[in-house]
Design an enzyme around this catalytic site. Structure first.
Site, short mmCIF file in Angstrom:
data_model
loop_
_atom_site.label_atom_id
_atom_site.label_comp_id
_atom_site.label_asym_id
_atom_site.label_seq_id
_atom_site.Cartn_x
_atom_site.Cartn_y
_atom_site.Cartn_z
N TYR A 68 0.97 -40.91 12.44
CA TYR A 68 0.48 -42.28 12.56
C TYR A 68 1.53 -43.29 12.10
O TYR A 68 1.20 -44.35 11.53
CB TYR A 68 -0.80 -42.47 11.73
CG TYR A 68 -1.99 -41.67 12.21
CD1 TYR A 68 -1.95 -40.92 13.39
CD2 TYR A 68 -3.17 -41.65 11.47
CE1 TYR A 68 -3.03 -40.18 13.81
CE2 TYR A 68 -4.26 -40.91 11.90
CZ TYR A 68 -4.18 -40.17 13.06
OH TYR A 68 -5.27 -39.43 13.49
N HIS A 134 -2.58 -30.56 12.68
CA HIS A 134 -2.66 -31.52 13.78
C HIS A 134 -2.24 -30.82 15.06
O HIS A 134 -1.08 -30.85 15.46
CB HIS A 134 -1.73 -32.70 13.48
CG HIS A 134 -2.23 -34.00 14.00
ND1 HIS A 134 -1.70 -35.21 13.60
CD2 HIS A 134 -3.21 -34.32 14.89
CE1 HIS A 134 -2.33 -36.19 14.22
NE2 HIS A 134 -3.24 -35.67 15.01
#
Length: 268
Positions: A68, A134
């Protein structure tokens, strides 16, 4: 102002999370994102205001990731100004290059450990509440052949993290994640229910479920005379295994609306 009184336990970890979690991709990255509308990364004071609003409304869960952009770094700095008992969920395995605007993946033990060390440093924490792998979509290979969840289990034993899991993209991956860890993060909404079996298995095993893309990252079609957000929240929160729905917003009005509709859905 509506308030999310409920807190949901994550397996046997002692962690309890609010039914809504605040996703923070938009405070750290505006390249190669899949939202229908453009946005500007908010200034520090705007993020602080949003965090304060979230906390005062009963949200205690923040979702972030190295992928992010500057999200982890900014949270590490700004949460010192909003000192609360936040539960922070971060991730490992996907890495974002701000110059190229592209992600790359590395699930080797060395890379995962280095990533978690970096997250501890940037988030300015002695331990991480929640770490999720992830996934790039190859869930089964990552779990069975690369041993990613075993790495997290080892770090949990060493006191680096409190709860582990995986943001999966397949039913097989979700099932394996529930077998070997505390949480599976899955996609689930009125237009996509292909991972329903994972949610049902979590209920049987008393494991956690985080919901991503509950509103399709803003892409779920709006139909005249319907409330897309309310309809999806009513549907999702009907599942008792759902620990938290991650909503990625930087708009205080949208956050307020999401909280009100989550409270209404939970009351049914």
């Amino acid at each position: 102002m509506a308030y999310l009184e409920q807190k949901n336990p994550i397996a046997e970890t002692g962690i309890q999370v609010s039914p809504l979690g605040l996703g923070t991709v938009k405070i750290g990255r505006d390249k190669a994102v899949k939202y229908p509308d453009g946005f500007q990364i908010p200034e520090d004071d705007q993020v602080i205001t949003l965090l304060e609003q979230a906390w005062e409304s009963g949200i205690n869960l923040i979702d972030t990731a190295p992928a992010y952009g500057r999200s982890e770094q900014r949270l590490g700095q700004l949460l010192k100004k909003v000192r609360r008992e936040w539960i922070i969920a971060t991730k490992a395995g996907e890495y974002f290059d701000a110059v190229s605007g592209e992600s790359h993946y590395d699930f080797t033990p060395e890379s995962l450990i280095k990533s978690i060390e970096h997250s501890l440093k940037t988030l300015q924490r002695d331990e991480l509440d929640i770490v999720l792998i992830h996934s790039d979509g190859n869930d089964e290979h990552i779990i069975r052949h690369l041993g990613a969840l075993e790495v997290l289990a080892d770090l949990k034993q060493r006191g680096w993290i409190r709860a582990s899991g995986m943001s999966t993209k397949t039913v097989t991956g979700g099932m394996l994640a529930l077998e070997q860890s505390d949480i599976a993060m899955v996609m689930h909404n009125l237009q996509y229910q292909e991972e329903q079996a994972v949610i049902e298995q979590a209920a049987k095993l008393n494991k956690g479920i985080f919901i991503k893309k509950a509103l399709g990252s803003g892409h779920l079609a709006k139909q005249a005379g319907t409330d897309t957000v309310q309809d999806n929240f009513d549907f999702i929160f009907n599942e008792p295994a759902v620990s938290s729905v991650i909503i990625g917003t930087i708009n205080p009005t949208h956050l307020h609306d999401n909280i009100n509709k989550a409270v209404k859905a939970l009351a049914q």
